[in-house]
Write a protein that holds these residues in place. Structure first.
Motif, PDB file in Angstrom:
ATOM      1  N   ASP A   1       0.830  -1.204   0.000  1.00 59.89           N
ATOM      2  CA  ASP A   1       0.000   0.000   0.000  1.00 59.89           C
ATOM      3  C   ASP A   1       0.868   1.258   0.000  1.00 59.89           C
ATOM      4  O   ASP A   1       1.858   1.340   0.727  1.00 59.89           O
ATOM      5  CB  ASP A   1      -0.910  -0.010   1.223  1.00 59.89           C
ATOM      6  N   ALA A   2       0.462   2.239  -0.807  1.00 57.56           N
ATOM      7  CA  ALA A   2       1.248   3.471  -0.912  1.00 57.56           C
ATOM      8  C   ALA A   2       1.234   4.261   0.393  1.00 57.56           C
ATOM      9  O   ALA A   2       2.160   5.016   0.673  1.00 57.56           O
ATOM     10  CB  ALA A   2       0.723   4.340  -2.051  1.00 57.56           C
ATOM     11  N   TYR A   3       0.190   4.082   1.195  1.00 53.96           N
ATOM     12  CA  TYR A   3       0.005   4.978   2.335  1.00 53.96           C
ATOM     13  C   TYR A   3       0.157   4.328   3.707  1.00 53.96           C
ATOM     14  O   TYR A   3       0.328   5.048   4.686  1.00 53.96           O
ATOM     15  CB  TYR A   3      -1.378   5.638   2.257  1.00 53.96           C
ATOM     16  N   ALA A   4       0.025   3.024   3.803  1.00 54.37           N
ATOM     17  CA  ALA A   4       0.021   2.403   5.136  1.00 54.37           C
ATOM     18  C   ALA A   4       0.819   1.107   5.145  1.00 54.37           C
ATOM     19  O   ALA A   4       0.976   0.444   4.119  1.00 54.37           O
ATOM     20  CB  ALA A   4      -1.414   2.138   5.594  1.00 54.37           C
TER      21      ALA A   4
ATOM     22  N   ARG B   1      -6.795   9.707   8.487  1.00 60.03           N
ATOM     23  CA  ARG B   1      -6.305  10.182   9.799  1.00 60.03           C
ATOM     24  C   ARG B   1      -6.388  11.700   9.952  1.00 60.03           C
ATOM     25  O   ARG B   1      -5.858  12.253  10.910  1.00 60.03           O
ATOM     26  CB  ARG B   1      -4.865   9.735  10.099  1.00 60.03           C
ATOM     27  N   ASN B   2      -7.027  12.346   8.985  1.00 54.37           N
ATOM     28  CA  ASN B   2      -7.197  13.797   9.073  1.00 54.37           C
ATOM     29  C   ASN B   2      -8.660  14.203   9.151  1.00 54.37           C
ATOM     30  O   ASN B   2      -8.977  15.357   9.436  1.00 54.37           O
ATOM     31  CB  ASN B   2      -6.537  14.485   7.881  1.00 54.37           C
TER      32      ASN B   2
ATOM     33  N   CYS C   1      -8.422  -0.213  -2.237  1.00 53.14           N
ATOM     34  CA  CYS C   1      -9.651   0.429  -2.722  1.00 53.14           C
ATOM     35  C   CYS C   1     -10.173  -0.187  -4.013  1.00 53.14           C
ATOM     36  O   CYS C   1     -11.235   0.195  -4.495  1.00 53.14           O
ATOM     37  CB  CYS C   1      -9.449   1.931  -2.868  1.00 53.14           C
TER      38      CYS C   1
ATOM     39  N   TYR D   1     -13.460   4.845  -2.536  1.00 55.21           N
ATOM     40  CA  TYR D   1     -14.688   5.270  -3.211  1.00 55.21           C
ATOM     41  C   TYR D   1     -15.905   4.823  -2.384  1.00 55.21           C
ATOM     42  O   TYR D   1     -15.990   3.676  -1.962  1.00 55.21           O
ATOM     43  CB  TYR D   1     -14.754   4.616  -4.591  1.00 55.21           C
TER      44      TYR D   1
ATOM     45  N   HIS E   1     -11.120   8.955  -7.287  1.00 52.93           N
ATOM     46  CA  HIS E   1      -9.965   8.157  -6.896  1.00 52.93           C
ATOM     47  C   HIS E   1      -9.643   8.416  -5.421  1.00 52.93           C
ATOM     48  O   HIS E   1      -9.597   9.558  -4.978  1.00 52.93           O
ATOM     49  CB  HIS E   1      -8.765   8.502  -7.770  1.00 52.93           C
ATOM     50  N   ALA E   2      -9.409   7.345  -4.690  1.00 48.50           N
ATOM     51  CA  ALA E   2      -9.281   7.423  -3.228  1.00 48.50           C
ATOM     52  C   ALA E   2      -8.317   8.529  -2.769  1.00 48.50           C
ATOM     53  O   ALA E   2      -7.106   8.412  -2.984  1.00 48.50           O
ATOM     54  CB  ALA E   2      -8.824   6.076  -2.691  1.00 48.50           C
ATOM     55  N   PRO E   3      -8.824   9.564  -2.107  1.00 53.96           N
ATOM     56  CA  PRO E   3      -7.966  10.637  -1.584  1.00 53.96           C
ATOM     57  C   PRO E   3      -7.399  10.228  -0.234  1.00 53.96           C
ATOM     58  O   PRO E   3      -7.783  10.749   0.824  1.00 53.96           O
ATOM     59  CB  PRO E   3      -8.939  11.825  -1.469  1.00 53.96           C
ATOM     60  N   ARG E   4      -6.455   9.312  -0.295  1.00 60.41           N
ATOM     61  CA  ARG E   4      -5.954   8.669   0.925  1.00 60.41           C
ATOM     62  C   ARG E   4      -5.176   9.623   1.834  1.00 60.41           C
ATOM     63  O   ARG E   4      -4.940   9.310   3.010  1.00 60.41           O
ATOM     64  CB  ARG E   4      -5.093   7.446   0.556  1.00 60.41           C
ATOM     65  N   HIS E   5      -4.770  10.770   1.279  1.00 60.94           N
ATOM     66  CA  HIS E   5      -4.089  11.762   2.126  1.00 60.94           C
ATOM     67  C   HIS E   5      -5.028  12.319   3.185  1.00 60.94           C
ATOM     68  O   HIS E   5      -4.579  12.960   4.127  1.00 60.94           O
ATOM     69  CB  HIS E   5      -3.533  12.896   1.268  1.00 60.94           C
ATOM     70  N   LEU E   6      -6.332  12.080   3.024  1.00 61.55           N
ATOM     71  CA  LEU E   6      -7.283  12.524   4.054  1.00 61.55           C
ATOM     72  C   LEU E   6      -7.354  11.531   5.222  1.00 61.55           C
ATOM     73  O   LEU E   6      -7.888  11.867   6.290  1.00 61.55           O
ATOM     74  CB  LEU E   6      -8.677  12.711   3.450  1.00 61.55           C
TER      75      LEU E   6
END
Lengths: 299, 299
Positions: free
Chosen positions: A141-144, A200-201, A289, A168, A193-198
């Motif tokens: 995963d790019a984010y986690a 935990r915010n 996703c 989505y 497209h999943a805005p995964r930077h959001l």
């Protein structure tokens, strides 16, 4: 009993030419796995965790995830009990991003009162990983560091914390600069497209299990951030109700595939290693996703 | 000269409350980087690589990537020269997936002739990595060992091969089971979460640089795979033309940020490490399809 699969399998064929062959080929894939699933592989979401939204273009049904956001969901229940959302509107549709609703007058004269509901809440951007049974997804995963599923929701973790991911159709709680300003009076659904930077915010609280297309196909707002510039463009919400607060005759019988079932594992494998003859070079990989958790409607 | 940013920065704020503060805060982020970019950081796409599509709901402009799919692009030029697409229609809109157009009668009586264009073509699902200058993106990608950008397009590679990736807004060539059946007479645009499992299985040929919202907001098809069930639902295409084949007065002056510029690097960094005060916990990571390559229109 007729079964309608509400989830959209990402069928692989892109042409109209061979429709009959498509059906045949599909049956060796994900659809066949779902068709042969045991009844026990499907769970019925609890009515108290369902939100029904009626808007000018249709109905959306959400399943909420109180294991991740108990406080804000309780606050939303208070708002819903007061009829807070009834008559408000979808006010923002930003392409490849979100559809958002709430009070267009929030913070201004004429804003609707939150009544007994809280205006500030401790953020629930994440929770402790401890106590969660995460069904792992084998994905880089790019984010986690870790991704997987909990009771039908996509989840990520860094080992200590766990959070719902912005895939989505996920449902979130809009907020201002203050981290405690997300009280549930303004909600959004991811429609791009999943805005995964959001992650935990913002507090995510659930996901759409029926009717996402009534939101994602709305005209895009032409204002800043995709807000509708003219009030006439607003898409009116006639009501938002919890599933346990509407007449049984109005409830929709939805079943969600258990993400802790063997069938779900088989399904994910079939989506990862596409064996359909259409594929030249199956990915052998899948991203969180891109795993669409199957939902079906019993009629 | 007024500049309109056509690309949609994924602004971070989800509320209507603090619109003035938003503007101020945004200016320390990506927007400020773009606003202060040199003219030389922006390139003008070549007219011969632009496709203009006029349909019943608006105009879409595509930039093509002949470095990745020269043969099918040449075949599409042949089709366009013959007016092949004029009067055909958008026939499929599948939620969170694709919008597709072509001849609804393809393969049946009454199908339009491809004329001088080829009906079969060697697939261009990927090309050699050699000869490509890939601007790398530091990202742990779920599907590929290497990701980055080439001349404004998202690209992935396994070291030997390179291919365009199925991000939102990418333009692809529908095909049947035969790998050589993608001749360009049937095209699709990605309008959902990136279906990366299609990478290397279909030929991608470019991306939307203006007007994607005229496609993504179309009513979803209710038939199998999102096809419109009734011909009356078809969204008519009045014309598709190459940019070098339309009067200058009808051309739109679009500029695309050079992906090999320092400004682009700064932009990607600003999208990775969100310094805006709204963020509680910036990701510090970014995924290839969450890097939206900036496009602006000069008026």
């Amino acid at each position: 009993m007729q079964t309608i699969y509400r989830f959209l399998i990402h069928f692989f064929i892109l042409s109209t030419l061979l429709m009959n062959s498509i059906n045949a080929d599909t049956l060796i894939g994900s659809q066949a796995i779902l068709d042969s699933a045991d009844d026990a592989d499907w769970r019925t979401p609890e009515d108290k965790n369902l939100l029904y939204m009626q808007h000018a273009k249709g109905q959306v049904i959400f399943e909420l995830a109180p294991a991740f956001a108990p406080e804000v969901i309780a606050n939303i229940r208070q708002l819903v009990t007061q009829g807070y959302f009834d008559g408000l509107a979808i006010i923002r549709v930003q392409d490849n991003y979100v559809v958002q609703w709430g009070d267009s007058l929030a913070g201004k004269d004429g804003a609707r009162s939150l009544g007994e509901a809280k205006t500030e809440l401790e953020p629930e951007f994440f929770r402790e990983r401890a106590g969660l049974d995460i069904v792992p997804l084998d994905s880089r995963d790019a984010y986690a560091e870790e991704v997987g599923f909990v009771d039908g929701f996509p989840v990520a973790s860094d080992g200590k914390r766990a959070w719902l991911t912005h895939c989505y159709g996920m449902l979130g709680v809009g907020r201002d600069y203050a981290f405690n300003s997300g009280n549930g009076a303004e909600l959004y659904v991811v429609t791009g497209h999943a805005p995964r930077h959001l992650d935990r915010n913002v507090t995510l609280i659930g996901r759409v299990i029926a009717g996402v297309e009534t939101l994602s196909s709305l005209p895009r707002g032409t204002g800043f951030l995709g807000f509708y510039e003219d009030e006439k463009e607003h898409v009116r919400i006639s009501s938002i109700r919890f599933g346990d607060d509407i007449p049984e005759t109005q409830r929709v019988s939805l079943k969600v595939l258990r993400t802790d079932s063997r069938t779900f594992q088989d399904y994910v494998q079939s989506r990862t290693h596409r064996k359909e003859s259409w594929f030249a070079d199956p990915a052998g990989r899948i991203e969180i996703c891109n795993v669409q958790i199957p939902v079906k409607e019993l009629e």
